[in-house]
Design an enzyme around this catalytic site. Sequence first.
Site, PDB file in Angstrom:
ATOM      1  N   HIS A 272      -6.895  -4.753  10.322  1.00  0.00           N
ATOM      2  CA  HIS A 272      -6.726  -4.563   8.878  1.00  0.00           C
ATOM      3  C   HIS A 272      -5.434  -5.238   8.415  1.00  0.00           C
ATOM      4  O   HIS A 272      -4.502  -5.426   9.200  1.00  0.00           O
ATOM      5  CB  HIS A 272      -6.773  -3.073   8.483  1.00  0.00           C
ATOM      6  CG  HIS A 272      -5.628  -2.239   8.951  1.00  0.00           C
ATOM      7  ND1 HIS A 272      -5.796  -0.986   9.515  1.00  0.00           N
ATOM      8  CD2 HIS A 272      -4.282  -2.441   8.948  1.00  0.00           C
ATOM      9  CE1 HIS A 272      -4.609  -0.477   9.813  1.00  0.00           C
ATOM     10  NE2 HIS A 272      -3.674  -1.338   9.482  1.00  0.00           N
TER      11      HIS A 272
ATOM     12  N   ASP B 213      -7.114  -2.696  14.355  1.00  0.00           N
ATOM     13  CA  ASP B 213      -8.495  -3.041  14.001  1.00  0.00           C
ATOM     14  C   ASP B 213      -8.544  -4.265  13.080  1.00  0.00           C
ATOM     15  O   ASP B 213      -9.544  -4.500  12.411  1.00  0.00           O
ATOM     16  CB  ASP B 213      -9.183  -1.837  13.338  1.00  0.00           C
ATOM     17  CG  ASP B 213      -8.453  -1.374  12.081  1.00  0.00           C
ATOM     18  OD1 ASP B 213      -7.440  -2.012  11.693  1.00  0.00           O
ATOM     19  OD2 ASP B 213      -8.886  -0.373  11.467  1.00  0.00           O
TER      20      ASP B 213
ATOM     21  N   GLU C 160      -9.446  -1.676   5.603  1.00  0.00           N
ATOM     22  CA  GLU C 160     -10.081  -1.391   6.889  1.00  0.00           C
ATOM     23  C   GLU C 160     -11.320  -2.275   7.068  1.00  0.00           C
ATOM     24  O   GLU C 160     -11.854  -2.798   6.091  1.00  0.00           O
ATOM     25  CB  GLU C 160     -10.513   0.082   6.928  1.00  0.00           C
ATOM     26  CG  GLU C 160      -9.360   1.077   6.796  1.00  0.00           C
ATOM     27  CD  GLU C 160      -8.575   1.279   8.090  1.00  0.00           C
ATOM     28  OE1 GLU C 160      -8.377   0.300   8.832  1.00  0.00           O
ATOM     29  OE2 GLU C 160      -8.141   2.420   8.331  1.00  0.00           O
TER      30      GLU C 160
ATOM     31  N   ASP D  42       0.823  -1.217   0.000  1.00  0.00           N
ATOM     32  CA  ASP D  42       0.000   0.000   0.000  1.00  0.00           C
ATOM     33  C   ASP D  42       0.855   1.264   0.000  1.00  0.00           C
ATOM     34  O   ASP D  42       2.068   1.211   0.204  1.00  0.00           O
ATOM     35  CB  ASP D  42      -0.955  -0.004   1.208  1.00  0.00           C
ATOM     36  CG  ASP D  42      -0.253  -0.444   2.502  1.00  0.00           C
ATOM     37  OD1 ASP D  42       0.985  -0.364   2.574  1.00  0.00           O
ATOM     38  OD2 ASP D  42      -0.957  -0.847   3.435  1.00  0.00           O
TER      39      ASP D  42
HETATM   40  P1  PGA Z   1       2.501  -1.565  12.586  1.00  0.00           P
HETATM   41  O1  PGA Z   1       1.288  -1.448  11.554  1.00  0.00           O
HETATM   42  O2  PGA Z   1       3.398  -2.634  12.029  1.00  0.00           O
HETATM   43  O3  PGA Z   1       3.154  -0.221  12.564  1.00  0.00           O
HETATM   44  O4  PGA Z   1       1.928  -1.941  13.905  1.00  0.00           O
HETATM   45  C1  PGA Z   1       0.658  -2.600  11.103  1.00  0.00           C
HETATM   46  C2  PGA Z   1      -0.478  -2.227  10.174  1.00  0.00           C
HETATM   47  O5  PGA Z   1      -1.162  -1.211  10.427  1.00  0.00           O
HETATM   48  O6  PGA Z   1      -0.720  -2.957   9.213  1.00  0.00           O
END
Ligand code: PGA
Length: 251
Positions: free
Chosen positions: A139, A137, A144, A68
């Site tokens: 995702h 959450d 999302e 992404d």
């Molecule tokens: P993080 O993010 O590795 O910074 O915890 C994970 C994500 O949001 O996919």
Amino acid sequence: MEIAIFKDSQRASLAAAHLLARSIATKNGKAVLGLATGQTPLQTYTELVKLATVGKLSFRDVTTFNLDEYVGLPESNPSSYRSYMRTKFFSQIDIDPSKCHLLNGMAPDSVEECRIYEQKIARVGGIDVQLLGLGLDAHIGFNEPSSSLASRTRLKTLSSSTRATNASYFPSRDAVPHHVLTMGLATVMEARHCVLLAFGIGKSDAVLKMIEGPLGASVPASILQMHPKCTIILDEEAATKLTRKNYYREV
Ligand code: PGA
């Protein structure tokens, strides 16, 4: 799902790096990797850089696709994922920059950008191993909750909670873009092997729902329950709430 629980994120990241290195070796160096950003994969990238530095691993023939990117951030913006990948990983290994693919968040036509991205993945024969982080959450990528389980690469709007979580990478909360381009859940599911990393107590609820909860769009990562080859790499804290932890260990 194969669930591997390690004492800490350092050991877990070492295991993830070795798994990726083995996949590259299996493909005689010509693997196609799906890559993730954020805090979670950083130690894995550090371990891969170490292996490459001592000559145990070469990325010369490896192709990568990132999950992404934020809309509206040029590569020169240090908060862009293009900048993250360059500084944290690509600049430290022998990879050919023309084989490193990221969605272009500056593309004038995002629909076309996402269509072409899917085409590029298909043209190289699909992704061998897709590395994934896990949002608070649940995702994956920037899919999302409520994302279609059949979604393809597309423009998404971030939730205010994800924007708040990611604000630490930006000068202010208001500077976090509202929009992103992300591989879809169906795109991720086409990878031949999915490897998800989750570390820390903060991820334990999302981990529980992903592995033991019902499958549904409210928990995007739960789609991985349907994947024929998925490895979940956790540290003890992230695994805290799992009810079948002993069984996963036995396996
Ligand atoms: P993080 O993010 O590795 O910074 O915890 C994970 C994500 O949001 O996919």
